[in-house]
Design a protein around this motif. Structure first.
Motif, mmCIF file in Angstrom:
data_model
loop_
_atom_site.group_PDB
_atom_site.id
_atom_site.type_symbol
_atom_site.label_atom_id
_atom_site.label_comp_id
_atom_site.label_asym_id
_atom_site.label_seq_id
_atom_site.Cartn_x
_atom_site.Cartn_y
_atom_site.Cartn_z
ATOM 1 N N THR A 61 0.698 -1.312 -0.100
ATOM 2 C CA THR A 61 0.008 -0.212 0.027
ATOM 3 C C THR A 61 0.847 1.203 0.069
ATOM 4 O OG1 THR A 61 -1.539 -1.233 1.316
ATOM 5 C CG2 THR A 61 -2.048 1.133 0.984
ATOM 6 N N GLU A 62 1.962 1.320 0.759
ATOM 7 C CA GLU A 62 2.894 2.267 0.913
ATOM 8 C C GLU A 62 3.602 2.828 -0.352
ATOM 9 O OE1 GLU A 62 3.179 0.032 3.055
ATOM 10 O OE2 GLU A 62 1.802 0.682 4.666
ATOM 11 N N THR A 63 3.761 1.658 -1.286
ATOM 12 C CA THR A 63 4.511 1.817 -2.533
ATOM 13 C C THR A 63 3.558 2.199 -3.787
ATOM 14 O OG1 THR A 63 4.801 -0.454 -2.738
ATOM 15 C CG2 THR A 63 6.330 0.640 -1.573
ATOM 16 N N LEU A 64 2.444 2.135 -3.579
ATOM 17 C CA LEU A 64 1.624 2.401 -4.629
ATOM 18 C C LEU A 64 1.565 3.933 -5.469
ATOM 19 C CD1 LEU A 64 -1.751 0.566 -3.801
ATOM 20 C CD2 LEU A 64 0.025 -0.062 -5.645
ATOM 21 N N PRO A 65 1.939 3.963 -6.709
ATOM 22 C CA PRO A 65 2.092 5.412 -7.053
ATOM 23 C C PRO A 65 0.663 6.038 -7.205
ATOM 24 C CG PRO A 65 2.621 3.790 -8.694
ATOM 25 C CD PRO A 65 2.363 3.148 -7.629
ATOM 26 N N PRO A 66 0.424 7.156 -7.133
ATOM 27 C CA PRO A 66 -0.970 8.099 -6.929
ATOM 28 C C PRO A 66 -1.667 7.723 -8.179
ATOM 29 C CG PRO A 66 0.794 9.516 -6.151
ATOM 30 C CD PRO A 66 1.666 8.183 -6.641
ATOM 31 N N PRO A 67 -1.064 7.578 -9.377
ATOM 32 C CA PRO A 67 -2.136 7.242 -10.537
ATOM 33 C C PRO A 67 -2.592 6.158 -10.403
ATOM 34 C CG PRO A 67 0.115 8.184 -11.401
ATOM 35 C CD PRO A 67 0.141 7.886 -10.029
ATOM 36 N N VAL A 68 -2.135 5.160 -9.830
ATOM 37 C CA VAL A 68 -2.691 3.778 -9.785
ATOM 38 C C VAL A 68 -3.775 3.647 -8.808
ATOM 39 C CG1 VAL A 68 -2.228 1.379 -9.276
ATOM 40 C CG2 VAL A 68 -0.393 2.606 -10.606
ATOM 41 N N CYS A 69 -3.638 4.118 -7.495
ATOM 42 C CA CYS A 69 -4.247 4.213 -6.504
ATOM 43 C C CYS A 69 -4.291 5.554 -5.558
ATOM 44 C CB CYS A 69 -4.185 3.130 -5.615
ATOM 45 S SG CYS A 69 -5.237 2.904 -4.270
ATOM 46 N N ASN A 70 -5.644 6.077 -5.567
ATOM 47 C CA ASN A 70 -5.649 7.430 -4.530
ATOM 48 C C ASN A 70 -5.489 6.798 -3.085
ATOM 49 O OD1 ASN A 70 -6.443 9.540 -3.059
ATOM 50 N ND2 ASN A 70 -8.359 9.951 -4.413
ATOM 51 N N MET A 71 -4.322 7.359 -2.354
ATOM 52 C CA MET A 71 -4.203 6.874 -0.993
ATOM 53 C C MET A 71 -5.048 7.124 -0.115
ATOM 54 S SD MET A 71 -1.776 4.725 -1.357
ATOM 55 C CE MET A 71 -1.611 4.326 0.348
ATOM 56 N N SER A 72 -5.568 8.604 -0.298
ATOM 57 C CA SER A 72 -6.371 8.888 0.866
ATOM 58 C C SER A 72 -7.651 8.356 0.561
ATOM 59 C CB SER A 72 -6.908 10.473 0.574
ATOM 60 O OG SER A 72 -7.101 10.913 -0.719
ATOM 61 N N LEU A 73 -8.274 8.050 -0.403
ATOM 62 C CA LEU A 73 -9.441 7.151 -0.514
ATOM 63 C C LEU A 73 -9.170 5.877 -0.163
ATOM 64 C CD1 LEU A 73 -12.375 7.305 -1.564
ATOM 65 C CD2 LEU A 73 -11.576 6.550 -3.832
ATOM 66 N N LEU A 74 -7.974 5.364 -0.421
ATOM 67 C CA LEU A 74 -7.803 3.803 0.035
ATOM 68 C C LEU A 74 -7.760 3.775 1.495
ATOM 69 C CD1 LEU A 74 -6.964 0.992 -0.569
ATOM 70 C CD2 LEU A 74 -4.656 1.476 -0.583
#
Length: 139
Positions: free
Chosen positions: A65-78
Protein backbone atom coordinates in the motif's frame (compact mmCIF):
# COMPACT_ATOMS: atom_id res chain seq x y z
CA UNK A 1 15.02 -26.38 -14.85
CA UNK A 2 11.63 -24.71 -14.36
CA UNK A 3 13.22 -21.31 -13.77
CA UNK A 4 14.76 -21.36 -17.25
CA UNK A 5 11.47 -22.04 -19.07
CA UNK A 6 10.00 -19.10 -21.01
CA UNK A 7 6.96 -17.34 -19.52
CA UNK A 8 3.93 -18.21 -21.61
CA UNK A 9 1.51 -15.30 -21.13
CA UNK A 10 1.67 -11.52 -20.83
CA UNK A 11 -0.15 -11.61 -17.47
CA UNK A 12 2.43 -14.03 -16.04
CA UNK A 13 5.25 -11.81 -17.27
CA UNK A 14 3.57 -8.77 -15.73
CA UNK A 15 3.21 -10.64 -12.44
CA UNK A 16 6.92 -11.54 -12.41
CA UNK A 17 7.79 -7.89 -13.06
CA UNK A 18 5.47 -6.71 -10.28
CA UNK A 19 7.04 -9.23 -7.90
CA UNK A 20 10.44 -7.72 -8.69
CA UNK A 21 8.97 -4.23 -8.27
CA UNK A 22 7.60 -5.26 -4.87
CA UNK A 23 11.13 -6.05 -3.74
CA UNK A 24 12.41 -2.74 -5.14
CA UNK A 25 9.55 -0.84 -3.51
CA UNK A 26 10.27 -2.46 -0.19
CA UNK A 27 13.92 -1.39 -0.44
CA UNK A 28 12.96 2.15 -1.51
CA UNK A 29 10.49 2.72 1.32
CA UNK A 30 12.37 1.04 4.16
CA UNK A 31 15.53 3.14 3.91
CA UNK A 32 15.00 6.00 6.36
CA UNK A 33 15.33 9.51 4.97
CA UNK A 34 15.69 8.41 1.35
CA UNK A 35 12.86 10.32 -0.30
CA UNK A 36 14.72 10.46 -3.59
CA UNK A 37 14.71 6.65 -3.98
CA UNK A 38 11.01 6.56 -3.14
CA UNK A 39 10.24 9.26 -5.73
CA UNK A 40 12.29 7.45 -8.37
CA UNK A 41 10.47 4.21 -7.65
CA UNK A 42 7.08 5.95 -7.89
CA UNK A 43 8.07 7.59 -11.18
CA UNK A 44 9.27 4.25 -12.56
CA UNK A 45 6.01 2.51 -11.62
CA UNK A 46 3.99 5.37 -13.17
CA UNK A 47 6.02 5.06 -16.36
CA UNK A 48 5.45 1.30 -16.54
CA UNK A 49 1.72 1.78 -16.03
CA UNK A 50 1.45 4.70 -18.48
CA UNK A 51 3.32 2.82 -21.23
CA UNK A 52 1.13 -0.27 -20.75
CA UNK A 53 3.92 -2.55 -19.59
CA UNK A 54 1.99 -3.42 -16.42
CA UNK A 55 -1.76 -3.03 -15.97
CA UNK A 56 -3.22 -1.05 -13.07
CA UNK A 57 -4.97 -4.02 -11.42
CA UNK A 58 -1.84 -6.17 -11.41
CA UNK A 59 0.27 -3.28 -10.15
CA UNK A 60 -2.24 -2.42 -7.43
CA UNK A 61 -2.59 -6.04 -6.31
CA UNK A 62 1.14 -6.76 -6.30
CA UNK A 63 2.64 -3.76 -4.52
CA UNK A 64 2.44 -2.78 -0.88
CA UNK A 65 0.00 0.00 0.00
CA UNK A 66 2.79 2.45 0.87
CA UNK A 67 4.56 1.93 -2.46
CA UNK A 68 1.59 2.37 -4.80
CA UNK A 69 2.00 5.36 -7.10
CA UNK A 70 -0.82 7.97 -6.95
CA UNK A 71 -2.03 7.39 -10.55
CA UNK A 72 -2.62 3.72 -9.73
CA UNK A 73 -4.46 4.25 -6.46
CA UNK A 74 -5.71 7.29 -4.56
CA UNK A 75 -4.06 6.78 -1.16
CA UNK A 76 -6.39 9.02 0.83
CA UNK A 77 -9.43 7.19 -0.52
CA UNK A 78 -7.77 3.81 0.10
CA UNK A 79 -6.92 4.71 3.72
CA UNK A 80 -10.48 5.97 4.23
CA UNK A 81 -11.92 2.69 2.88
CA UNK A 82 -9.51 0.65 5.03
CA UNK A 83 -10.55 2.62 8.11
CA UNK A 84 -14.24 2.10 7.28
CA UNK A 85 -13.70 -1.63 6.85
CA UNK A 86 -11.83 -1.92 10.17
CA UNK A 87 -14.51 0.09 11.97
CA UNK A 88 -17.31 -1.98 10.46
CA UNK A 89 -15.55 -5.24 11.33
CA UNK A 90 -14.95 -4.09 14.90
CA UNK A 91 -18.39 -2.69 15.72
CA UNK A 92 -20.75 -4.90 13.70
CA UNK A 93 -22.61 -7.39 15.85
CA UNK A 94 -22.73 -10.73 14.08
CA UNK A 95 -26.07 -12.45 14.10
CA UNK A 96 -26.40 -16.15 13.70
CA UNK A 97 -29.30 -18.06 12.26
CA UNK A 98 -29.17 -20.90 14.73
CA UNK A 99 -31.73 -23.00 12.93
CA UNK A 100 -29.57 -22.99 9.79
CA UNK A 101 -26.22 -23.30 11.55
CA UNK A 102 -27.18 -25.90 14.14
CA UNK A 103 -29.96 -27.74 12.36
CA UNK A 104 -28.99 -31.16 13.70
CA UNK A 105 -29.27 -29.88 17.27
CA UNK A 106 -32.72 -28.44 16.59
CA UNK A 107 -33.77 -31.60 14.80
CA UNK A 108 -32.79 -33.58 17.89
CA UNK A 109 -34.73 -31.24 20.18
CA UNK A 110 -37.81 -31.54 17.97
CA UNK A 111 -37.46 -35.32 17.95
CA UNK A 112 -37.30 -35.38 21.77
CA UNK A 113 -40.27 -33.06 22.06
CA UNK A 114 -42.22 -35.30 19.68
CA UNK A 115 -41.35 -38.32 21.82
CA UNK A 116 -42.57 -36.50 24.93
CA UNK A 117 -45.84 -35.51 23.29
CA UNK A 118 -46.57 -38.99 21.97
CA UNK A 119 -45.65 -40.99 25.06
CA UNK A 120 -48.31 -43.62 25.66
CA UNK A 121 -47.39 -44.41 29.21
CA UNK A 122 -48.77 -43.33 32.50
CA UNK A 123 -46.72 -40.67 34.29
CA UNK A 124 -47.58 -42.33 37.56
CA UNK A 125 -45.93 -45.57 36.40
CA UNK A 126 -43.29 -47.44 38.31
CA UNK A 127 -39.70 -46.32 38.62
CA UNK A 128 -38.41 -48.70 35.91
CA UNK A 129 -40.77 -47.16 33.35
CA UNK A 130 -39.77 -43.62 34.31
CA UNK A 131 -36.08 -44.57 34.07
CA UNK A 132 -36.63 -45.99 30.56
CA UNK A 133 -38.41 -42.78 29.50
CA UNK A 134 -35.59 -40.62 30.89
CA UNK A 135 -32.96 -42.72 29.12
CA UNK A 136 -34.81 -42.58 25.80
CA UNK A 137 -35.08 -38.78 26.06
CA UNK A 138 -31.40 -38.39 26.98
CA UNK A 139 -30.28 -40.55 24.03
Amino acid sequence: AQLLMPISSKESLQQVLVDALWLGGFAATEVPGNKEARDEFTNFCCLLEREGVVSKPILAAGLETETLPPPVCNMSLLRKKQNQAKTKARYTVTRFNLLREHNEGYARVIMYMDRLIHLDCDVLGDSDELTKIRESIIE
